[in-house]
Design an enzyme around this catalytic site. Sequence first.
Site, short mmCIF file in Angstrom:
data_model
loop_
_atom_site.label_atom_id
_atom_site.label_comp_id
_atom_site.label_asym_id
_atom_site.label_seq_id
_atom_site.Cartn_x
_atom_site.Cartn_y
_atom_site.Cartn_z
N LYS A 118 0.85 -1.20 0.00
CA LYS A 118 0.00 0.00 0.00
C LYS A 118 0.89 1.25 0.00
CE LYS A 118 -3.80 2.06 2.71
NZ LYS A 118 -4.59 1.93 3.95
N SER A 133 -9.59 1.83 3.23
CA SER A 133 -8.73 2.55 2.32
C SER A 133 -7.75 1.67 1.55
CB SER A 133 -7.95 3.62 3.09
OG SER A 133 -7.04 3.02 3.98
N SER A 157 -9.50 -0.27 7.53
CA SER A 157 -8.98 -0.15 6.17
C SER A 157 -8.30 -1.39 5.61
CB SER A 157 -7.98 1.02 6.10
OG SER A 157 -8.69 2.23 6.06
#
Lengths: 486, 95, 492
Positions: free
Chosen positions: A79, A154, A178
Amino acid sequence: MSEIVWRPLADVSKELDAGRISAVELTTEILRHIDATESRVRSFLTLTPEAALKDAREADRRRAGGERSPLLGIPIAVKDVILTKGVRTTAASKILENFLAPYDATVIRRLREAGAVFLGKLNCDEFAMGSSTENSAFGPTYNPWNLKRVPGGSSGGSAAAVAAGQCYAALGTDTGGSIRQPAACCGIVGVKPSYGRVSRYGLIAYASSFDQIGPMARTVADCALLLEVIAGRDPCDATSAPHPVPRYSAELERPLRGLRVGLPRECLGEGVQAEVREAVCSALRWFEGEGVSVVETALPHLRYAIPTYYLVATAEASSNLARYDGVRFGLRLGEEEGLMTMYGRTRACGFGPEVKRRIMLGTYALSAGYYDAYYLRALKVRTLVRRDFEAAFDRADLVVMPTAPTTAFPLGAKTGDPLEMYLSDIFTIAANLAGLPALSLPCGFDQEGLPIGLQLVGRPFAEGQLLAVAHAYEQSHPWKDQHPSL
Amino acid sequence: MTLDRDLVRNIAHLARLELSGDEEAEYMAQLENILGYFRTLDDADTTGVEPATEMVDAGDALREDVVNNPPAGEELLANAPRRHDRWFRVPKIIE
Amino acid sequence: MERPASVFVNNMDYEAVIGLEVHAELLTASKMFCGCSAEFGAPPNQNTCPVCLGLPGALPVLNRRAVEFAVRLGLATQCEVRLFSRWARKNYFYPDLPKGYQISQYELPICVGGWVTLSGEEGEKRIRLARIHMEEDTGKNIHDPLNDVSLVDFNRSGVPLLEIVSEPDMRTPQEAGAYLRKLRQILQYLEVCDGNMEEGSFRCDANVSVRPLGSEKFGTKVEIKNMNSFRHVERAIEFEVGRQLRALEEGEPIVQETRLWDPEREVTRSMRTKEYAHDYRYFPEPDLPPVRLDREWVEAIRQSLPELPDARCLRFVREYNLPTYDAEVLTSRRDLADYFEAVVACGVTPKVASNWVMGDILRAVRERGLDRDLRIQQWPVEAESLAQLIQLIERGTISGKIAKTVFERMIATNQPPEEIVQREGLVQITDENALLSEIHQVLADNPDKVAEFRSGKEKLFGFFVGQVMKRTGGKANPQKLNELLRAALQSG
């Protein structure tokens, strides 16, 4: 051969050990698959194929030298809120569009030592603020199961990439859900470790007292392999816990009989999609069949979880994001009009609307005259939520909840109403408020073929137990063998 | 929950966000809505409850007083939008 | 204190109320929260890393020694040292503040209470301390006049600081100066801060107000910044008190504000008032656990504290029978007091040692600028050598006058005094025959002066002493010479 992209990490590792495939071949295959699917999924913000092949050659060399490690030569992705030295790290924000990370996050350093191959950086909501990955400054990621749906957020890029076979595992981060919510949306497994379990050094901070890095993969065992590498005390993170790290992957086979699973009565009420409710209940029935007792528990302060989370997290965020001021790195605008304008314009143009909204909210919550009513009060309620869980764990060994009240929603469905977007975090936020380990794993599909996530929440540092319970469930539910057709 | 425009402006100023008039109005409306919902917190009984400020017991986590960083290399300064030799350059600071 | 503590304005006696906030940079090797060097004077941004540059993802880890130093000062000033204290973030934007917040302590500082004792002619006065807390220093902005821009250097960013906040207990600028000197002396004794005001490792802001004498209420408080020496602090406060009294006299309001001391024009000047008030939005620092002190560690630190200046001064008076003035000078620095005691330990009479240390040694130290260091590494003359020199005088081997010459040679050659005395033939002449032969020669050479002396001009005695000294190269034992010369002059 292309089927290899869908195999579990642990299997592929055995293939590498047996010499039936090399890391370079494997990486080449994965890069080819990314090439074929990326225009539809858009999970990557930065692809580093050359660096990946270099990592793969190094892994082959190490393996040829007799080294054996489950992650050696395994292509993974990260990420884009985690710093990777020499590689652009953007937090999906224009303010860091050209930021070259000058150092490796501790988790990256540990994965490099374990021999992982880094494919690139994955899309997410800007600064990890969001639940759909639509807040990325560089465009959304699409759910591999249905390209008209969000992948969750997210860590939507991480979940989508894993679900789409673009990598064997990915790192996500979880501040209010997330990792778990996108894992649920994309039909994969995601683990949010206990607060302090994994070092945050090199993680671009959103909300420091909540943020945790965790693994996302298609199987529970694969998550265990990653977690045991990245977890553990880090002298660079004063909030990382000194507790010893078990070998999670070696302790997955545990008897379920005699376990007590708590079901908070608040979790299956209104607002929860019927198919989600049914899938969770069906999972509970399976557990009962395995000799697990299901007990009703209560989380009476769960109804305060969203305001509590959004006040404390945004307060921390408003401070954490003050360093993006255009002085030492990142975007700079308006300097010709003086320092004040430089600050104001750099930040106004560099941050997207949701980030600015949260900075405003957090600044307000901390400002003179509102601190006690908002921030301090929220900290006290946070204590109450922790106590709810402590009480629940008197009666149960772990708590089961849906990961999200609904399956993946269509793109654009909630972007107009920030509050509605916040409310979709209701079941994941509680674990972050209490600093507890939690995990989401697939437990079925809805009528439209969208995955449903089952969430397990454990006592502090009980990751091993969560993984073992999830593994047992996964072994008798073959959802992991299904993958989206792209 | 009502916010006034001056308060929104003051918050934006504290956060160093240059907002247009439209944005001010939009954030005002959204924050009002969000903060209005957040007032449900008033129902929680927090008498005698300690605020949660420590999420994990990580021990004392002190470091020894040892210099172990090398002199800063170019990579630490390379992201600077504006430099002057090894300084970071910014518009003139007016006290 | 020499100045009156009250001034008569508008038919009322007014007094000044002064509180000081001191920032002391700690003498740790590394910074507060990272392993960068805390040393002064490196090229711009050399002592930096992701942590003290506030780069994304970087996290602070607390320096154990910084905590120890805070505890040392707290114990030395009779503070309550808290076993549990917390970090807070102070949020504001400024180019030299890399993270957009300063890690500091707010509601739970490490030390509270305590005091510093001032002694003056009217006796002792306690200046109470409100608190001592730990925080990190900021970087430094410099103005580049060529391009009319500012340049930022983060070498000081993250250097550990103690902020020491006094209660508003001072009443005159001189008292403020005395407090500041005392505090610096304690910090230096503890070896936690070098106390260098010019380099900014010891900084001071003052809060000044005035009120009618006897009033319990405080007047409107004005903060003064930018004072870079003790003199500036005293002058700035003096000016500010005068300014406030004039305002009262003229019926003008005193505004609560921050004013900058202008050392050129010797005035305080209002900083432009900000559009918005400061709102630092303090909140608990989530990246750092609270500071938990182990009771035994605090006790060990207490045991390791050096004898502090006040106690040492009293002991010098008592134990060595020194005048208070001597004891004060000798204990003004810890290393000087150590040096003095090392000389005395060699068996020298304390008052004699004191004269030498306060006189010749201190002068040599100052000439060489050795006192700029917190602890003098190389004394002009080792304590043992000075003791030997003094003992040569006490045994009568050399005269006090010759000793001055030997002392200079010792500094220049770094040789022991005996060696110098032997090599250069500086041993005192005490042999009566030798002295008498010189005396007779002098008397024979100056018959008219002898006659004058004998006719009552006694002042000429010194002339004869001088002549004999001249002939002996100053080596004549002065006492013996006096004796023999007087006898020779009178016997004639």
